[in-house]
Enzyme design. Structure first.
Site, PDB file in Angstrom:
ATOM      1  N   ASP A   1       0.778  20.138  16.418  1.00 27.63           N
ATOM      2  CA  ASP A   1      -0.185  19.064  16.663  1.00 27.63           C
ATOM      3  C   ASP A   1      -1.177  19.501  17.731  1.00 27.63           C
ATOM      4  O   ASP A   1      -1.614  20.654  17.732  1.00 27.63           O
ATOM      5  CB  ASP A   1       0.566  17.789  17.066  1.00 27.63           C
TER       6      ASP A   1
ATOM      7  N   HIS B   1      -2.869  12.986  20.718  1.00 30.26           N
ATOM      8  CA  HIS B   1      -2.178  12.745  19.445  1.00 30.26           C
ATOM      9  C   HIS B   1      -0.801  13.396  19.418  1.00 30.26           C
ATOM     10  O   HIS B   1       0.193  12.779  19.014  1.00 30.26           O
ATOM     11  CB  HIS B   1      -3.040  13.270  18.300  1.00 30.26           C
TER      12      HIS B   1
ATOM     13  N   SER C   1       0.368   9.149  10.536  1.00 28.34           N
ATOM     14  CA  SER C   1       0.739  10.118  11.574  1.00 28.34           C
ATOM     15  C   SER C   1       1.868   9.578  12.447  1.00 28.34           C
ATOM     16  O   SER C   1       2.681  10.343  12.965  1.00 28.34           O
ATOM     17  CB  SER C   1      -0.464  10.444  12.467  1.00 28.34           C
TER      18      SER C   1
END
Length: 702
Positions: free
Chosen positions: A199, A258, A426
Site C-alpha cells: 500500500d 491509506h 479497500s
C-alpha cells in the site's frame, strides 16, 4: 486546497520469465467444525454458497487469448500522443543474468535511458523512443517489452476524525458483526501468523499496532515527474516504509494515510499477527497537468513488492496473506487469460503456490465485476457491505467476488496517532486478510482451503442473481450459526447515480466515415435536458478516480462525491446515448449540463476500462477529451478515436452496458475490444469507425 487523488490500476502485462508453479489443491487437513443449520432452515455448511468458481480463461471478446507481441502494440508510436520523451517500459528478460548486458545495450541506443535495474530480477525498466524500443526488441535476450503502467493511489475521503476512545467503540461494532470478538475470546488472535500490506506505507509507531509492525520495505519509482516516497530518497529502502516521511506530506494533508488505515483494520481482526508493510507508491506534484499532488505506483514497483513477500515466505516468515487494497480495469469475470495481465497474475500465483493468500479489493465502480488483481481467479476478491448487510451502490459485486465484508464508514488508524472513518472496498479487504490469519492459526492449510473455510460459512448476500457470502468468523472457526440469507432491495438500475436526461432530439449526425469538420468552438445539442444533472451519490471512495477538496484547518469535511457509472434515464423512461458532437459540447467549459466533477469521474472510469485511453491518447480531463472529440486534423485515426471515446463515455454515463448487443457484431464489449486492438496496431478501418458512430453513439434507447 484541492488534491487529485486516484486509486486505479491499469492492467499489468506479459508473463514473467521464470515459470510459475501450479497452485496447490485445497487441503483436506483443516479441522473446522461445520456451520450449524440456521433455525429457519437456511443454508447449511454443505449447501451454502461456495467460493465463486473461477470462470474458464477466455479473451475479453470470448475467443481464445490473443497472442501478445514482443513489443507491445502502440509503443513504436513513441507513447501517448507522440510523446517525444519516449515511454517508460518494462523489459522482460530470459533470466536475471541478462539484466546487466541488456541494460548496457539499452543505454547505447539513442533517446534511451535505463531508469531501474533491480538486483536479481529478470526485468529492467527503460524509458526510450519507439525507434529505440523496436531495436531493443530485436535482442534475443529480450522476452517482451511492455508499458510500465501506473497504479495511482491516494488516501480515501475522510468522514470523521475520532479520539482513541470513540475509535475503539465504533471498531468494536465492526468486529462484532463478523464475529471476530468471539474468535478473540476463544484465543484465536492470529498468533504465529504474518500479514503483508502492499500500500502507501505505514505509521509503525502508531499506538494501535502495539509493536506488531515487524518489517518494512519501500519500492518507489523516480521518473516521469515522480518523487520517491522511500525514507532514504532512493528507489528502494529495505528497512522502512514510513508513511510520515516529508514526501508523504502535502501542506496539512498526509497523502500516505491509506496504508496505515488498511493495516489498522487487519490488525484489529488479527491483533497478535505480525505486520509487514510495503510502500509501492511515488509522489507526483503535478497530476495530469492539474498542479495537484497525488500518489502513483508503477507496475514494476508492485512486482518488486510481491517478490519481496515471496522471499520473506521462503526465508521462514509465516506470511498467511497479503493485502492489496487497490485495483483497476473492469472485468466481468476471471481475467486470467488476458495477456496484458499475465505478469501480475504470475506473481499472485507464485505466492499462492508458496502458501500465501492474495486478498484484493473488488473496486468501487458499482458494477458487476472487478479490477485487477481482484479479477484473478487465484485472488480472494472482496466487496463491501454495511452494518445492515446491504451492499452500498458503489461496491462492485457479481460472480467474480469471493466474499463481502464491512466497508461502509470504517474507522481505523492514520499516521500521527489519530483515527479516521473511511469507506470503500479497500476497507473491506483487510477484514478478510485478518480473518485468513485467524483461520491459518486455527487449522493451517493452503490458501484455497483457508478461503473455502470463510466462503462456505459466510452469511449469504443475494445481490441480483448472484449470492456471495459475507464474512462470518464465528461460523467459520467455531461452527456457529451463519445468518439467514439477505436479499437487499434492487437498485433503481444497475448503475446508480449520474446525470440527468440527455437531449431528446439528436443533431444531424455525420453521414460518412470522415464527416465534415465541426466548428472550432464545438457543437451544441439542439435541445436542453428537462432535468438538471445531479452530482454523483455522495459516498466516499478509495479505489477509483476521485478529487478530494481538503478544507482549511478547523473546517468540517463535507461528504465527498463518489465516482460510479451514471444512470442517464430521462423523463420518457428510456436511456439514450450522446453523439461525439454532444459529448464535445459537454466537455466544453460552460457549455454542457453535466458537472465537470462528473465528467472527470467518467474519464477516470474510461481510463480504467480502456486500453487506448489514456495509454495511447491522454484524456486526463475535459479539455484533453474535447481535443479528441473535436480533432484538429481529421485523419482516419483521429476520427476513430473520437467515436471510440464517445462510446466509452456512453458506457460510463450508463446509456449502454458492456453486455449490450450491437446488431450483427456481438456485445459492446466485443466491439470495443476489437476496435481497440485495431487502434493499438496503428490501423483505423472506416468500417469500425462507422460501426461505433451508427450502432453505439447514435442516440437511441439502450
Amino acid at each position: 486546497m484541492a488534491m487529485a487523488m486516484i486509486l486505479s490500476v491499469a492492467p499489468a502485462v506479459p508473463a514473467l520469465a521464470d515459470g510459475t508453479p501450479a497452485p496447490p489443491a485445497a487441503s483436506a487437513s483443516a479441522t473446522y467444525p461445520p456451520p450449524v443449520t440456521p433455525p429457519d432452515g437456511g443454508t447449511t455448511g454443505a449447501t451454502a454458497p461456495p467460493a465463486q468458481t473461477p470462470q474458464p480463461p477466455s479473451s475479453s471478446d470470448g475467443g481464445p487469448p490473443a497472442a501478445l507481441p514482443k513489443l507491445e502494440a502502440g509503443l513504436a508510436d513513441d507513447g501517448p500522443a507522440g510523446d517525444d520523451d519516449g515511454t517508460r517500459v518494462i523489459v522482460e528478460l530470459a533470466a536475471p543474468a541478462e539484466a546487466a548486458p541488456v541494460a548496457g545495450q539499452a543505454r547505447s541506443l539513442p533517446g534511451s535511458e535505463v531508469v531501474l535495474e533491480p538486483a536479481d530480477t529478470s526485468f529492467i525498466v527503460v524509458e526510450a523512443t519507439g525507434e529505440s524500443l523496436e531495436r531493443l526488441a530485436e535482442d534475443p535476450r529480450v522476452r517482451s517489452i511492455r508499458r510500465d503502467r501506473t497504479y495511482s493511489a491516494v488516501s480515501p475521503a475522510s468522514l470523521t476524525s475520532l479520539t482513541s476512545a470513540s475509535a475503539a467503540a465504533t471498531l468494536a461494532s465492526s468486529l462484532q458483526l463478523i464475529g471476530a470478538d468471539k474468535a478473540h475470546a476463544a484465543g484465536t488472535r492470529g498468533q504465529g501468523q504474518t500479514i503483508a500490506i502492499i500500500d502507501t506505507g505505514i505509521d509503525g509507531d502508531h499506538p494501535d499496532f502495539g509493536g506488531k509492525v515487524v518489517e518494512q520495505a519501500c519500492f518507489s519509482a523516480t521518473d516521469d515527474g515522480a518523487r520517491s516516497l522511500c525514507p532514504n530518497g532512493q528507489t528502494s529502502d529495505l528497512g522502512s516504509a514510513d508513511a510520515e516521511t516529508p514526501a508523504c506530506v502535502d501542506g496539512q494533508v498526509n497523502l500516505c494515510d491509506h496504508g496505515t488505515h488498511v493495516a489498522g483494520i487487519a490488525h484489529a481482526v488479527a491483533p497478535d499477527a505480525d505486520i509487514v508493510a510495503l510502500q509501492v507508491f511515488s509522489r507526483v506534484d503535478d497530476c495530469d497537468g492539474t498542479g495537484t499532488a497525488c500518489l502513483t505506483a508503477f507496475e514494476s514497483t508492485i512486482l518488486l513488492a510481491l517478490k519481496h513477500v515471496a522471499k520473506l515466505k521462503e526465508s521462514g516468515r509465516n506470511v498467511a496473506a497479503v493485502n492489496m487494497s487497490l485495483g483497476g480495469g473492469l472485468y466481468e469475470g476471471a481475467c486470467d487469460a488476458e495477456p496484458e495481465l499475465s505478469a501480475m497474475k504470475g506473481r499472485v500465483d507464485d505466492l499462492r503456490a508458496k502458501g500465501v493468500a492474495v486478498v484484493a479489493a473488488a473496486g468501487n465502480e458499482g458494477v458487476a465485476g472487478a479490477g485487477a488483481p481482484g479479477c484473478f481467479s487465484g485472488a480472494v476478491t472482496v466487496g463491501a457491505t454495511g452494518d445492515d448487510d446491504g451492499v452500498p451502490p458503489w461496491s462492485n459485486h457479481g460472480s467474480v467476488l469471493d466474499l463481502f465484508a464491512p466497508g461502509l464508514e470504517i474507522e481505523s488508524a492514520v499516521p500521527g496517532g489519530g483515527h479516521q472513518v473511511y469507506s470503500g472496498t479497500s476497507m473491506s479487504t483487510p477484514f478478510v486478510t485478518g480473518a485468513l490469519a485467524l483461520a491459518a492459526q486455527k487449522a493451517p492449510g493452503t490458501p484455497d482451503a483457508l478461503a473455502e473455510v470463510l466462503t462456505r460459512s459466510g452469511r449469504p448476500i443475494v445481490h441480483g442473481t448472484v449470492t456471495t457470502p459475507r464474512l462470518d468468523l464465528n461460523a467459520a472457526l467455531a461452527g456457529g450459526t451463519p445468518g439467514s440469507p439477505v436479499t437487499p432491495p434492487p437498485p433503481a438500475s444497475d448503475d446508480p447515480g449520474g446525470p440527468g436526461d440527455p437531449p431528446s432530439d439528436p443533431p444531424a449526425d455525420d453521414p460518412g466515415t470522415d464527416p465534415s469538420p465541426e466548428p472550432s468552438s464545438g457543437p451544441s445539442p439542439t435541445t436542453t435536458p428537462d432535468d438538471p444533472a445531479p452530482s454523483p451519490i455522495p459516498l466516499p471512495t478509495v479505489t477509483i478516480t476521485v478529487t478530494v477538496t481538503v478544507p482549511p484547518p478547523g473546517a468540517s469535511a463535507g461528504a465527498p462525491a463518489v465516482c460510479t457509472r451514471g444512470r442517464s434515464t430521462g423523463t420518457t423512461g428510456t436511456t439514450r446515448t450522446l453523439t461525439a458532437a454532444q459529448w464535445a459540447a459537454e466537455m466544453g467549459r460552460g457549455k454542457g449540463r453535466i458537472p465537470d466533477a462528473t465528467l472527470g469521474c467518467y474519464l477516470g472510469l474510461v481510463g480504467k476500462a480502456s486500453k487506448v485511453f489514456p495509454e495511447i491518447t491522454r484524456v486526463s480531463g475535459p479539455v484533453a477529451a474535447y481535443r479528441v472529440l473535436v480533432p484538429a486534423k481529421r485523419t482516419a485515426r483521429a476520427v476513430m478515436e473520437r467515436e471510440l471515446l464517445a462510446s466509452w463515455l456512453n458506457w460510463a454515463n450508463g446509456a449502454v452496458n458492456l453486455t449490450t448487443t450491437i446488431k450483427g457484431k456481438g456485445t459492446l464489449k466485443a466491439v470495443l475490444t476489437s476496435v481497440e486492438r485495431q487502434r493499438l496496431k496503428g490501423s483505423a478501418p472506416a468500417a469500425s469507425t462507422s460501426l461505433l458512430r451508427k450502432q453505439v453513439n447514435a442516440r437511441r434507447p439502450a
